[in-house]
Design an enzyme around this catalytic site. Structure first.
Site, short mmCIF file in Angstrom:
data_model
loop_
_atom_site.label_atom_id
_atom_site.label_comp_id
_atom_site.label_asym_id
_atom_site.label_seq_id
_atom_site.Cartn_x
_atom_site.Cartn_y
_atom_site.Cartn_z
N ARG A 125 39.93 49.93 31.59
CA ARG A 125 41.13 49.23 32.04
C ARG A 125 41.83 47.94 32.88
NH1 ARG A 125 43.09 53.89 34.73
NH2 ARG A 125 44.07 52.42 36.53
N GLU A 144 42.41 44.01 39.12
CA GLU A 144 41.45 44.66 39.40
C GLU A 144 40.73 45.31 37.65
OE1 GLU A 144 40.63 47.75 41.29
OE2 GLU A 144 42.04 49.30 40.69
N ASN A 146 39.12 48.31 35.96
CA ASN A 146 38.09 49.33 36.25
C ASN A 146 36.45 49.90 34.96
OD1 ASN A 146 39.76 50.85 38.43
ND2 ASN A 146 41.06 49.74 36.68
N SER A 151 41.40 56.65 34.15
CA SER A 151 42.07 57.34 33.59
C SER A 151 42.77 57.76 33.31
CB SER A 151 41.97 58.46 35.07
OG SER A 151 42.24 57.70 35.84
N LYS A 305 34.51 44.42 42.84
CA LYS A 305 35.56 43.43 43.94
C LYS A 305 34.77 41.85 43.52
CE LYS A 305 38.72 46.21 43.53
NZ LYS A 305 38.16 47.83 43.43
N LYS A 364 40.49 43.65 50.28
CA LYS A 364 40.42 45.03 49.54
C LYS A 364 38.27 44.42 49.26
CE LYS A 364 41.45 44.13 44.92
NZ LYS A 364 42.10 43.95 43.26
N GLU A 368 37.15 51.93 44.25
CA GLU A 368 37.62 52.41 43.45
C GLU A 368 38.34 53.32 43.20
OE1 GLU A 368 37.81 50.33 40.34
OE2 GLU A 368 36.28 49.41 41.10
N GLY A 369 39.31 53.78 42.39
CA GLY A 369 40.19 54.73 42.94
C GLY A 369 41.60 55.10 43.86
N ARG A 450 52.21 52.39 35.61
CA ARG A 450 52.22 53.24 36.54
C ARG A 450 53.28 52.35 37.68
NH1 ARG A 450 46.61 53.59 38.00
NH2 ARG A 450 46.90 51.61 37.21
#
Length: 474
Positions: A125, A144, A146, A151, A305, A364, A368-369, A450
């Site tokens: 993603r 970024e 993923n 998710s 990153k 950065k 992740e997350g 989002r």
């Protein structure tokens, strides 16, 4: 664009009436999460946080993000096959970041044994924001990509129906019919099923590798349901279960609890906290196996990153896509400024500029997350602390993307109905399947929007900051 739903946002009584209707629509559609209090039980669930109305998104930028996803899929796959490039790019990071070091050590060990995996599955993603340029026009800029545990494909596939219902209630039928369908869960399910079929054993299973706390299980259940439609068996196991009960036979087929595993689909394993020493042993066993890993370790490393920063250098994209100059141009157009903090003159200059202008950058780490990036004074404090040590090489510096805030009403369980100034982040899901050297499938399969209030610099839905949304193309 800014005043798309102002007639509704200015009507407090209507908002109070509308919120429970929207929430019930989310419940009816299965836009659900387990509660923080009981993350491993579905006895009590709540609606996943979402925006009351769809957020406006420039149609041209949505199409741009959609069109470039296949290019990113190809790029990720090709980099994952170039161990020397990964080793070179991550060499400084490996010295100071134990998590990246251990992942790379697993990859090197498996490579020395000869990789016997023949089928490769990527579910990525790529996330973007709409940067407001000096002339006021928006530009698509990548945050970024993923490459592990991307998710919300499941829940995002259900949110269009929620906003369609809300807009119909408001007697906005034409606007309701303009809400895009979202086939993310079908595309992800198809990719996993295709990899399972290429593995070549109808009795083998797909194993979802899951976290110890599974609050977002219902997002995953939608993917399981897609696989069930295709008569693909799914089991759910933790890395600890693989360590305790997983075995490899002489040909390195992976077995657990009597099941042969065709595909290991990771929804965990992306942060150090996901691993005990036994879990690291399990990850090595998985990587050594013949099973399709989604992702394998090198593909996970492509999502760091540091690799993202290196790709922005001249001629690096051309190195991996020499046959695709148009793809190189499409990808490069999405890049914002990315800067190395490696020890040396280049890194020293990046540190100097960032300390002088901390509000113009994001610091950065290789994580992740969500919730890991540093901004403003926190960025300045961290750089002051590590500017003369190798610790700084575990970070990269990125130009801060500055979207134009828009109004929305963010609905959360137990939250107030109020209008907030918000910014949105657009994600595009991509799936690819490669069999040995041949790319069998490569496509953009869905999207995720989002939205969060502007006072939150970092963090996603799972982190409790952002909410699910739908793009309303303008």
């Amino acid at each position: 664009m800014a005043d798309l739903w102002d007639d509704i946002y200015n009507d407090t009584k209507l908002l109070e009436e509308l919120a429970p209707i929207a929430i019930d629509a989310a419940l009816l559609q299965g836009v659900l999460m387990r509660t923080k209090e009981s993350p491993n039980s579905s006895d009590v669930v709540s609606f996943a946080p979402f925006a009351l109305l769809p957020s406006p998104v420039p149609k041209a930028l949505f199409e741009q993000a959609k069109c470039v996803q296949e290019d990113f899929n190809t790029l990720v796959d090709r980099i994952s096959q170039d161990t020397s490039f990964l080793e070179q790019v991550l060499s400084s990071t490996i010295k100071v970041d134990d998590f990246i070091r251990r992942l790379f050590a697993i990859h090197k060990q498996v490579q020395q044994e000869d990789c016997i995996q023949e089928v490769f599955l990527g579910i990525n993603r790529s996330d973007y924001m709409f940067d407001c340029r000096d002339d006021g026009t928006p530009a698509l800029k990548q945050i970024e990509i993923n490459t592990i545990a991307a998710s919300f494909g499941g829940l995002a596939s259900r949110t269009p129906a929620v906003h369609q219902h809300v807009l119909k209630f408001l007697r906005k039928s034409e606007e309701s019919s303009s809400i895009l369908t979202n086939d993310a869960v079908e595309g992800i399910g198809w990719g996993i099923a295709h990899a399972w079929a290429l593995y070549g054993s109808v009795d083998a299973t797909v194993m979802f590798l899951v976290e110890n706390e599974q609050r977002n299980i219902l997002d995953q259940r939608f993917i399981e349901a897609e696989l069930c439609k295709r008569n693909v068996r799914v089991i759910r196991r933790r890395l600890a279960d693989v360590f305790e009960r997983g075995t490899l036979d002489e040909e390195r087929h992976l077995f657990i609890d009597g099941y042969e595993v065709a595909v290991a689909y990771f929804r965990t394993g992306y942060v150090p906290q996901d691993y005990t020493e036994q879990d690291w042993e399990a990850r090595l066993m998985l990587e050594r196996s013949r099973a399709v890993k989604c992702p394998d370790v090198p593909t996970q490393l492509v999502g760091t990153k540091k690799v993202q920063q290196e790709l922005s250098r001249p001629q690096i994209l051309e190195k991996f896509l020499p046959d695709k100059p148009e793809a190189v141009a499409r990808i490069r157009e999405t890049f914002t400024g990315l800067y190395s903090l490696d020890i040396g003159e280049e890194g020293d200059e990046a540190v100097r500029v960032a300390l002088a202008n901390p509000d113009q950058f994001v610091l950065k780490p290789q994580r992740e997350g969500g919730g890991n990036n540093l901004y403003g004074e926190e960025l300045k404090e961290k750089l002051q602390e590590c500017k003369d040590s190798e610790e700084r090489t575990s970070y990269i510096l990125m130009d801060k993307i500055n979207p134009k805030p828009l109004k929305n009403c963010l609905l959360r369980a137990g939250g107030r109905v109020q209008i907030s100034e918000c910014i949105s982040e657009l994600g595009m899901f991509g799936v690819y399947v490669r069999h040995r050297e041949q790319m069998i499938y490569n496509d953009q399969v869905g999207h995720l929007l989002r939205t969060k209030a502007i006072e939150h610099s970092d963090g996603g839905v799972a982190a409790g900051v952002a909410v699910l949304d739908n793009p309303y193309l303008v």
